[in-house]
Design a protein around this motif. Sequence first.
Motif, mmCIF file in Angstrom:
data_model
loop_
_atom_site.group_PDB
_atom_site.id
_atom_site.type_symbol
_atom_site.label_atom_id
_atom_site.label_comp_id
_atom_site.label_asym_id
_atom_site.label_seq_id
_atom_site.Cartn_x
_atom_site.Cartn_y
_atom_site.Cartn_z
ATOM 1 N N TYR A 128 51.379 47.092 36.527
ATOM 2 C CA TYR A 128 50.892 46.135 37.520
ATOM 3 C C TYR A 128 49.653 45.455 36.974
ATOM 4 O O TYR A 128 48.694 46.111 36.585
ATOM 5 N N ILE A 129 49.660 44.140 36.926
ATOM 6 C CA ILE A 129 48.540 43.373 36.404
ATOM 7 C C ILE A 129 47.888 42.656 37.582
ATOM 8 O O ILE A 129 48.460 41.708 38.144
ATOM 9 N N PRO A 130 46.696 43.129 37.996
ATOM 10 C CA PRO A 130 46.044 42.527 39.167
ATOM 11 C C PRO A 130 45.474 41.153 38.857
ATOM 12 O O PRO A 130 44.974 40.896 37.763
ATOM 13 N N VAL A 131 45.578 40.259 39.839
ATOM 14 C CA VAL A 131 45.019 38.918 39.731
ATOM 15 C C VAL A 131 44.096 38.684 40.925
ATOM 16 O O VAL A 131 44.163 39.400 41.922
ATOM 17 N N VAL A 132 43.234 37.673 40.840
ATOM 18 C CA VAL A 132 42.311 37.400 41.931
ATOM 19 C C VAL A 132 42.756 36.223 42.799
ATOM 20 O O VAL A 132 42.143 35.956 43.822
ATOM 21 N N HIS A 133 43.803 35.519 42.372
ATOM 22 C CA HIS A 133 44.286 34.384 43.158
ATOM 23 C C HIS A 133 45.800 34.287 43.010
ATOM 24 O O HIS A 133 46.340 34.486 41.924
ATOM 25 N N GLU A 134 46.479 33.973 44.118
ATOM 26 C CA GLU A 134 47.938 33.905 44.100
ATOM 27 C C GLU A 134 48.466 32.880 43.101
ATOM 28 O O GLU A 134 49.452 33.127 42.409
ATOM 29 N N GLN A 135 47.826 31.726 43.028
ATOM 30 C CA GLN A 135 48.300 30.702 42.087
ATOM 31 C C GLN A 135 48.149 31.176 40.647
ATOM 32 O O GLN A 135 49.018 30.920 39.815
ATOM 33 N N GLY A 136 47.047 31.872 40.360
ATOM 34 C CA GLY A 136 46.854 32.415 39.020
ATOM 35 C C GLY A 136 47.949 33.401 38.669
ATOM 36 O O GLY A 136 48.484 33.399 37.556
ATOM 37 N N GLY A 137 48.316 34.264 39.623
ATOM 38 C CA GLY A 137 49.401 35.218 39.396
ATOM 39 C C GLY A 137 50.727 34.526 39.158
ATOM 40 O O GLY A 137 51.510 34.935 38.297
ATOM 41 N N HIS B 229 56.617 44.254 33.936
ATOM 42 C CA HIS B 229 55.283 43.803 34.335
ATOM 43 C C HIS B 229 55.372 43.068 35.662
ATOM 44 O O HIS B 229 56.295 42.268 35.871
ATOM 45 N N VAL B 230 54.392 43.322 36.534
ATOM 46 C CA VAL B 230 54.304 42.635 37.821
ATOM 47 C C VAL B 230 52.879 42.124 37.964
ATOM 48 O O VAL B 230 51.921 42.860 37.747
ATOM 49 N N PHE B 231 52.725 40.853 38.338
ATOM 50 C CA PHE B 231 51.419 40.234 38.551
ATOM 51 C C PHE B 231 51.203 40.092 40.045
ATOM 52 O O PHE B 231 52.099 39.631 40.755
ATOM 53 N N GLY B 232 50.036 40.481 40.546
ATOM 54 C CA GLY B 232 49.806 40.329 41.973
ATOM 55 C C GLY B 232 48.412 40.718 42.415
ATOM 56 O O GLY B 232 47.601 41.217 41.636
ATOM 57 N N ILE B 233 48.159 40.462 43.691
ATOM 58 C CA ILE B 233 46.889 40.805 44.309
ATOM 59 C C ILE B 233 47.005 42.205 44.891
ATOM 60 O O ILE B 233 47.958 42.500 45.617
ATOM 61 N N VAL B 234 46.054 43.053 44.577
ATOM 62 C CA VAL B 234 46.050 44.410 45.117
ATOM 63 C C VAL B 234 45.622 44.330 46.574
ATOM 64 O O VAL B 234 44.597 43.743 46.899
#
Length: 83
Positions: A58-67, A35-40
């Motif tokens: 890939y798990i998209p996030v809306v903020h770097e800190q959240g990821g 699993h990878v968390f990040g901003i697309v």
Amino acid sequence: MMEPIQGSALVGAGPVHMTPSEAFVETLVANGVKHVFGIVGSACMDALDLFPAAGIRYIPVVHEQGGGHMADGYARVSGRHGV
């Protein structure tokens, strides 16, 4: 372009020409990342195309800190790499 090898890296296979994104994905696979968390965005689009064939979600996030927090929590709970 080289096809990603699921579950193994190209260690000892001799010289192989690959893009930086292919090398990045091969490194993740070699380290057992699932699993990878990040901003697309444009910086990771090439890798995003390679993740499904490599068995990486890939798990998209809306903020770097959240990821970062998601990856940290994932690592603490699962015992696997949080990326």
